[in-house]
Scaffold this motif. Structure first.
Motif, PDB file in Angstrom:
ATOM      1  N   THR A 154       0.835  -1.203   0.000  1.00  0.00           N
ATOM      2  CA  THR A 154       0.000   0.000   0.000  1.00  0.00           C
ATOM      3  C   THR A 154       0.868   1.250   0.000  1.00  0.00           C
ATOM      4  OG1 THR A 154      -1.718  -1.151   1.222  1.00  0.00           O
ATOM      5  CG2 THR A 154      -1.813   1.225   1.265  1.00  0.00           C
ATOM      6  N   PHE A 155       0.520   2.191  -0.827  1.00  0.00           N
ATOM      7  CA  PHE A 155       1.219   3.475  -0.870  1.00  0.00           C
ATOM      8  C   PHE A 155       0.268   4.533  -0.319  1.00  0.00           C
ATOM      9  CE2 PHE A 155       2.881   0.741  -4.127  1.00  0.00           C
ATOM     10  CZ  PHE A 155       4.255   0.876  -3.993  1.00  0.00           C
ATOM     11  N   ASP A 156       0.639   5.136   0.830  1.00  0.00           N
ATOM     12  CA  ASP A 156      -0.194   6.205   1.372  1.00  0.00           C
ATOM     13  C   ASP A 156       0.205   7.491   0.671  1.00  0.00           C
ATOM     14  OD1 ASP A 156      -1.790   4.842   3.310  1.00  0.00           O
ATOM     15  OD2 ASP A 156       0.062   4.496   4.434  1.00  0.00           O
ATOM     16  N   SER A 159      -3.261  12.015   3.351  1.00  0.00           N
ATOM     17  CA  SER A 159      -4.009  11.299   4.386  1.00  0.00           C
ATOM     18  C   SER A 159      -5.378  10.943   3.803  1.00  0.00           C
ATOM     19  CB  SER A 159      -4.152  12.142   5.648  1.00  0.00           C
ATOM     20  OG  SER A 159      -5.086  13.159   5.449  1.00  0.00           O
ATOM     21  N   LYS A 162      -5.068   6.398  -0.730  1.00  0.00           N
ATOM     22  CA  LYS A 162      -4.050   5.344  -0.852  1.00  0.00           C
ATOM     23  C   LYS A 162      -4.169   4.574  -2.158  1.00  0.00           C
ATOM     24  CE  LYS A 162      -6.623   1.882   1.716  1.00  0.00           C
ATOM     25  NZ  LYS A 162      -6.628   0.881   2.744  1.00  0.00           N
ATOM     26  N   GLU A 164      -3.298   0.788  -3.571  1.00  0.00           N
ATOM     27  CA  GLU A 164      -2.958  -0.581  -3.165  1.00  0.00           C
ATOM     28  C   GLU A 164      -2.617  -1.411  -4.385  1.00  0.00           C
ATOM     29  OE1 GLU A 164      -7.095  -0.571  -1.432  1.00  0.00           O
ATOM     30  OE2 GLU A 164      -6.209  -2.231  -0.300  1.00  0.00           O
ATOM     31  N   TYR A 196     -10.088   7.175  -2.214  1.00  0.00           N
ATOM     32  CA  TYR A 196     -10.156   8.459  -1.507  1.00  0.00           C
ATOM     33  C   TYR A 196     -11.593   8.577  -0.999  1.00  0.00           C
ATOM     34  CZ  TYR A 196     -10.034  13.566  -0.892  1.00  0.00           C
ATOM     35  OH  TYR A 196     -10.097  14.841  -0.382  1.00  0.00           O
TER      36      TYR A 196
END
Ligand SMILES: [Zn+2]
Ligand SMILES: [Zn+2]
Length: 336
Positions: A154-156, A159, A162, A164, A196
């Motif tokens: 997973t790349f955040d 905030s 993300k 995935e 999102y």
């Protein structure tokens, strides 16, 4: 006098009828104009860039994080660089090569030369082509961190935003059995899902039925409001079962006006139509933009197209069909 009046009435009616026929013949349904510029402030932006027969998708988060998934064919390097500048991209946090075919990595070296790239996500499969080897060399010489994709990664981004990875599985667990004439590179494409809030979008590279079946089996949450259709709308991708599981409202097909591969295929378009999915095509709509605040999303197309044209597939060229028929009897490298 009465005679003249009658004659005049007949003549007038004739003129009106002729006029009506003329208008009917000339009448064409109006092509919708693209809506005015959206305010991108605070919105997640996703762009399907107009790179002809190939693919390049750009993600820009409200906080300014950027992801570039593929960069079109070798002739589209300048186009991709110009599009990134137009969208005020100054650096790239994550560049992705869904798989090493030239129509996905071809423009990547121009991007690497023009922007600083933090991370590079690759399918990680060995592949020998001059283009791919040059790209790997450029990544190394620019000291870009190189990541092999693995499902579950997973790349955040910002905030609540993300990305995935659902495919490939990683640790050398590749798809090795594919249809005759298919491509192992396509089958092992990197598949990503962007979320999102309640907005979600699936990016499938050139994945076909085999990859779709593997993902259905994996139990990953592949549902998404928007899907980037696999393999440019090939007839070997986007199964009905897969579409049901993803359940998208909208689909984007990236393909070229003059392609010889028969992309998008009529059968794929028919499946999308049957499922009531709204489609956008880069060959007809050119650049396609999506903006989301995490609840709703809006879509903008660079150019409108008539509904009938949108649902009309392309036919593969005779030369291509013959080459594929020959190819299925031996192993070769597919480049689309
Ligand atoms: Zn492709
Ligand atoms: Zn491919």
């Amino acid at each position: 006098m009465g005679k003249f009046k009658a004659l005049f009435a007949i003549l007038l009616s004739a003129v009106i009828i002729a006029g009506a026929f003329y208008w009917l013949r000339r009448y064409k349904p109006e092509i919708p104009e693209p809506p005015p510029e959206f305010n991108t402030q605070g919105r997640l932006q996703v762009y399907a860039l107009d790179v002809g027969q190939g693919e390049s998708m750009l993600i820009v988060t409200p906080g300014g994080k950027t992801v570039l998934i593929d960069a079109g064919n070798p002739q589209s390097g300048d186009t991709v660089v110009a599009a990134l500048r137009k969208h005020k991209v100054s650096g790239i946090d994550l560049a992705v090569a869904t798989h090493p075919h030239a129509d996905h990595i071809g423009g990547m070296r121009s991007v690497i030369e023009s922007f600083s790239i933090r991370n590079f996500l690759d399918s990680g499969r060995d592949f020998s082509s001059a283009e791919y080897e040059r790209l790997l060399k450029a990544i190394k010489s620019k000291r870009i961190s190189f990541i092999n994709a693995k499902s579950g990664m997973t790349f955040d981004l910002d905030s609540g935003i993300k990305l995935e990875a659902f495919f490939p599985k990683g640790d050398n667990q590749w798809i090795t059995r594919i249809r005759s004439g298919g491509s192992l590179e396509n089958a092992n494409s990197v598949v990503l899902r962007l979320t999102y809030g309640s907005f979600s979008m699936l990016f499938t590279g050139d994945a076909e039925f085999e990859t779709e079946a593997a993902m259905l089996k994996s139990g990953f949450p592949i549902n998404a409001q928007v899907i980037k259709i696999g393999h440019h709308g090939s007839r070997y991708a986007t199964s009905g079962k897969f579409l049901d599981a993803v359940g998208p409202q909208m689909a984007i097909i990236s393909c070229g006006m003059d392609n010889r591969y028969g992309h998008p295929s009529q059968s794929t378009l028919d499946r999308l139509k049957k499922s009531n999915i709204q489609i956008y095509r880069t060959d007809l709509n050119r650049e396609i933009s999506i903006f989301s605040d995490g609840r709703n999303y809006q879509v903008r197309q660079e150019r409108g197209a008539e509904t009938a044209a949108m649902w009309l597939g392309r036919i593969e060229s005779v030369e291509f069909s013959t080459a594929m028929a020959k190819k299925s009897t031996r192993t070769a490298v597919e480049v689309d």
